[in-house]
Design a protein around this motif. Structure first.
Motif, PDB file in Angstrom:
ATOM      1  N   UNK A  99       0.831  -1.209   0.000  1.00 35.98           N
ATOM      2  CA  UNK A  99       0.000   0.000   0.000  1.00 35.98           C
ATOM      3  C   UNK A  99       0.867   1.261   0.000  1.00 35.98           C
ATOM      4  N   UNK A 100       1.989   1.209  -0.691  1.00 36.26           N
ATOM      5  CA  UNK A 100       2.867   2.369  -0.813  1.00 36.26           C
ATOM      6  C   UNK A 100       3.785   2.592   0.365  1.00 36.26           C
ATOM      7  N   UNK A 101       3.741   1.729   1.376  1.00 35.86           N
ATOM      8  CA  UNK A 101       4.602   1.872   2.549  1.00 35.86           C
ATOM      9  C   UNK A 101       5.852   1.014   2.383  1.00 35.86           C
ATOM     10  N   UNK A 473       4.369   6.617  13.775  1.00 35.83           N
ATOM     11  CA  UNK A 473       3.018   6.108  14.041  1.00 35.83           C
ATOM     12  C   UNK A 473       2.129   6.375  12.837  1.00 35.83           C
ATOM     13  N   UNK A 474       1.058   5.635  12.754  1.00 36.84           N
ATOM     14  CA  UNK A 474       0.129   5.835  11.637  1.00 36.84           C
ATOM     15  C   UNK A 474      -1.280   5.489  12.063  1.00 36.84           C
ATOM     16  N   UNK A 475      -2.234   6.041  11.344  1.00 32.31           N
ATOM     17  CA  UNK A 475      -3.623   5.603  11.429  1.00 32.31           C
ATOM     18  C   UNK A 475      -4.002   5.130  10.034  1.00 32.31           C
ATOM     19  N   UNK A 476      -4.433   3.893   9.951  1.00 31.21           N
ATOM     20  CA  UNK A 476      -4.793   3.312   8.664  1.00 31.21           C
ATOM     21  C   UNK A 476      -6.294   3.111   8.552  1.00 31.21           C
ATOM     22  N   UNK A 477      -6.838   3.478   7.397  1.00 27.56           N
ATOM     23  CA  UNK A 477      -8.278   3.346   7.135  1.00 27.56           C
ATOM     24  C   UNK A 477      -8.469   2.450   5.909  1.00 27.56           C
ATOM     25  N   UNK A 498      -3.343   5.692   4.647  1.00 30.73           N
ATOM     26  CA  UNK A 498      -2.447   5.564   5.794  1.00 30.73           C
ATOM     27  C   UNK A 498      -1.799   6.912   6.050  1.00 30.73           C
ATOM     28  N   UNK A 499      -2.048   7.476   7.224  1.00 28.08           N
ATOM     29  CA  UNK A 499      -1.432   8.745   7.622  1.00 28.08           C
ATOM     30  C   UNK A 499      -0.314   8.460   8.615  1.00 28.08           C
ATOM     31  N   UNK A 500       0.926   8.759   8.228  1.00 27.34           N
ATOM     32  CA  UNK A 500       2.085   8.480   9.079  1.00 27.34           C
ATOM     33  C   UNK A 500       2.623   9.783   9.643  1.00 27.34           C
ATOM     34  N   UNK A 501       2.885   9.782  10.925  1.00 28.83           N
ATOM     35  CA  UNK A 501       3.468  10.938  11.596  1.00 28.83           C
ATOM     36  C   UNK A 501       4.823  10.563  12.188  1.00 28.83           C
ATOM     37  N   UNK A 528       1.412  10.526   3.670  1.00 26.76           N
ATOM     38  CA  UNK A 528       0.125   9.871   3.431  1.00 26.76           C
ATOM     39  C   UNK A 528       0.233   8.975   2.208  1.00 26.76           C
ATOM     40  N   UNK A 529      -0.239   7.743   2.338  1.00 32.48           N
ATOM     41  CA  UNK A 529      -0.424   6.883   1.163  1.00 32.48           C
ATOM     42  C   UNK A 529      -1.909   6.559   1.085  1.00 32.48           C
ATOM     43  N   UNK A 530      -2.475   6.738  -0.072  1.00 32.43           N
ATOM     44  CA  UNK A 530      -3.897   6.458  -0.238  1.00 32.43           C
ATOM     45  C   UNK A 530      -4.146   5.985  -1.662  1.00 32.43           C
ATOM     46  N   UNK A 531      -5.252   5.276  -1.819  1.00 34.69           N
ATOM     47  CA  UNK A 531      -5.550   4.777  -3.152  1.00 34.69           C
ATOM     48  C   UNK A 531      -6.689   3.785  -3.113  1.00 34.69           C
ATOM     49  N   UNK A 532      -6.758   3.004  -4.162  1.00 36.40           N
ATOM     50  CA  UNK A 532      -7.828   2.022  -4.287  1.00 36.40           C
ATOM     51  C   UNK A 532      -7.255   0.746  -4.889  1.00 36.40           C
TER      52      UNK A 532
END
Length: 693
Positions: A99-101, A473-477, A498-501, A528-532
């Motif tokens: 997922x781009x991480x 840290x991250x919050x993943x949705x 995924x929002x990484x701080x 941030x990595x996001x997509x579909x």
């Protein structure tokens, strides 16, 4: 890019498939007759769950698929999964991007316990043989609520075979281009209470060279061995015992130039002791003791025989853990555990001998609220001997609108503590002259370098290193949709973010008198990595199956977006052209991320010939690996690595009951990019033979 010739190959292949399909089964297929055993997943909840019932994104690679495509290394298999790509690291190894991480954010497990040995942050997947793998489970999204550190982006769990009733085994051999030999054998025995399985593998290769004319190979000659064993003993129906172990050894030539030659060796072992006990119909538990050690050593000698460089790496990981599973009733259960991880690293070029200890506990609720709704809530608390404690909650829900359509969503917190390298590294390159210091080494080593007259200037005040380096840290949705319009078609769509701080990056902290720099680590970026992701599976018949997937990815540094938005980034099209201001739309994103990735596979079986054929293709769109115009960001005026596709084909035939032979070609159009892609060696032709007994 796929050329006209490649398109003809596809047309030929599909024509063959269609012809076989029509002659074999009168054209129209009764999809109702297709029956498959439900796929069971363990990793997502740490309990056995049916794949289709899970509320989070999970992919499975089955033993059947691994066998048909004739792969021998884990990295080959993961490259063909949606949203995954292996990236070469500094030491000719390969790590996974999910997922781009980056690979350092994906936890790699074997039978539920972690692999170690991230020398440069990447865990080399090419050291894992697939000869005894039962299935591979890929959990996408933050999973620290169950697995703690390193599961920030997801988890890949490699499940190996357990002893089965009776005595049987197999011998497998593959010969391929570059004089590569892969020989493995499995032995299985189980009678009444006791079971034993053994796996042995030897893999060797002459390596390959993508840059002709230089004195070193892209991958030097190597050989390695893997030996793993499992011993099971059932004391009774309620109490079971497992002892497993794995040994790995690799020797590889180490060549830096015509006059600097040596060797590199890797040794890796792990052992797991586990006792399961069922107290009653509602409560069961198990105790697990796990230990693993990773060692590597490499050296270079001068032509005279004198030692030029030598380095060693020795990491030890210990973990006892106890887990409880309480079934309140058939619809509600609780699952929890507690344990302690202890890590120690001895390494050359390190500031001291660091050790970490981290006690933890976790709990999870799994509830079937009604026949359509499943809810999972979990959390984990990790204390740490060096860092601030971490609390990692997670929630997931799945709702079935009917038997054809379901919606699932999950959100979770993930974290990754700074590794030993980011804290304690103390390395100066003997040839070029630069220095890299871990964060905790800066306040001691910089004054020493200054007193020795090695520094021209200190660019970052030492007071900036008085506080601890923070964990990332991250919050993943994830929001997913599953649709089964008919029984032989599965469609799924998953939106992720995924929002990484507190991302840890490197910067120059001082300049040396030799013109080189001193680097160290610090917290800065918000990424941030996001997509579909889209996946489909179509069982046209019992003999013909088509699968595929696509990922659209946006991976950005949010600080960079702010700078572009403020109009502070400029570029030029050539060294002599005038500069111009860039817009936010000109920002491409993080390095080494492709906007589009695609895979497509066709599996076809001809029962009367006892032959199976498969064709697989992957595509990766363009991506950047350097900031070629020097403005510190990757924008559309930089140089990019062109997109490319790789096509593989495999054919296997069974001979009587015990034998199977195979032929195949990986990367049949011989794609290479010597400058940018070192882990794609070109076309590989191979043959295999398998004997079962």
């Amino acid at each position: 890019m796929i050329t006209n010739n490649r398109a003809l190959i596809f047309i030929w292949f599909f024509s063959i498939q269609t012809a076989f399909s029509q002659s074999a089964d009168q054209g129209v297929i009764d999809s109702i007759s297709i029956k498959e055993l439900p796929e069971i997943v363990i990793t997502a909840t740490r309990t056995e769950r049916q794949l289709t019932s899970l509320p989070m994104p999970v992919d499975i690679v089955t033993k059947e698929e691994i066998s048909k495509i004739n792969s021998v290394r884990l990295s080959d298999i993961l490259n063909e999964q949606t949203g995954l790509i292996t990236i070469p690291d500094f030491g000719n190894g390969e790590g996974i991007q999910l997922q781009g991480l980056d690979s350092q954010y994906t936890l790699i497990l074997i039978d539920g316990v972690p692999l170690i040995g991230r020398r440069a942050g990447t865990l080399d997947l090419s050291r894992i043989s697939v000869g005894n793998i039962k299935q591979i489970e890929i959990i996408k999204g933050a999973s620290s609520s169950l697995y703690g550190n390193e599961a920030l982006g997801g988890v890949i769990n490699i499940i190996t075979e357990r002893p089965q009733e009776g005595f049987n085994g197999d011998v497998n051999y593959r010969y391929s281009t570059f004089n590569s030999h892969d020989l493995s054998t499995n032995l299985n025995f189980k009678k009444e209470k006791i079971g034993l399985s053994t796996f042995f593998n030897r893999f060797s290769s002459n390596g390959y060279d993508l840059q002709e004319g230089d004195l070193v190979n892209t991958v030097e000659e190597f050989y390695n061995y893997t030996l793993s064993n499992k011993l099971t003993y059932d004391f009774n129906k309620r109490t079971k015992f497992l002892l497993s172990g794995r040994l790995y050894y690799q020797n590889q030539d180490n060549v830096a130039s015509d006059s600097l030659r040596g060797e590199s060796q890797t040794r890796d072992w792990n052992t797991l002791l586990k006792v399961d006990h069922i107290f009653n119909n509602k409560l069961d538990a198990y105790l697990e003791l796990y230990a693993t050690n990773y060692q590597s050593e490499e050296y270079l000698n001068q032509a005279s025989g004198e030692r030029f460089t030598h380095s060693e790496f020795d990491q030890l990981f210990l973990r006892p853990e106890i887990r409880l599973n309480y079934q309140v009733n058939k619809n509600n259960s609780f699952y929890g555990g507690a344990g302690l991880t202890h890590e120690r690293l001895e390494r050359d070029d390190f500031f001291g001998t660091p050790q970490f200890s981290s006690p933890y506990f976790y709990i999870q609720y799994d509830g079937t609220i009604n026949r359509n709704l499943n809810l999972i809530l979990g959390a984990r608390f990790d204390s740490h001997s060096v860092y601030k404690s971490q609390f990692s909650p997670k929630g997931a829900i799945r709702y079935s609108l009917n038997h054809k359509f379901a919606v699932k969503a999950s959100v979770g917190y993930g974290f990754k503590t700074p590794d030993f390298r980011q804290l304690y590294f103390d390395f100066s390159n003997a040839t070029i002259g630069y220095t890299v210091l871990g964060y905790n080494a800066v306040t001691t080593r910089i004054p020493q370098l200054e007193s020795e007259g090695q520094l021209v200037s200190i660019e970052v005040p030492l007071s900036d290193f008085e506080n601890d380096l923070k964990p990332e840290s991250s919050i993943g949705y994830n929001l997913g949709f599953e649709f089964n319009p008919v029984s032989n078609i599965d469609l799924s769509l998953n939106l992720f973010r995924n929002d990484i701080n507190n991302l840890i990056d490197t910067r120059v902290v001082a300049r040396k008198t030799n013109g080189q720099n001193v680097f160290s680590y610090y917290n800065i970026n918000r990424v941030t990595t996001q997509g579909v992701e889209f996946n489909f599976s179509y069982n046209y018949s019992e003999d013909l199956k088509l699968t595929g997937g696509y990922q659209l990815l946006y991976a950005v540094d949010r600080n960079a977006l702010d700078v572009f938005d403020e109009g502070l980034v400029f570029a030029r099209t050539s060294p002599d052209s005038p500069t111009f201001r860039l817009e936010v739309s000109d920002y491409f994103g993080l390095l080494n991320r492709s906007r589009h990735m695609f895979n497509f596979k066709v599996f076809y079986t001809i029962p009367e010939w006892k032959v199976d054929v498969n064709l697989r293709t992957t595509y990766r769109s363009k991506y950047g690996i350097v900031d070629s115009n020097g403005n510190s960001y990757l924008d559309r005026y930089d140089d990019f690595v062109n997109g490319y596709s790789i096509i593989d084909i495999a054919i296997n035939k069974k001979i009587k009951k015990r034998y199977k032979i195979g032929l195949g070609a990986d990367n049949i159009f011989n794609f290479t990019d010597p400058q940018n892609i070192t882990n794609v060696p070109g076309r590989i032709l191979y043959s295999t033979i398998n004997v079962n007994f």
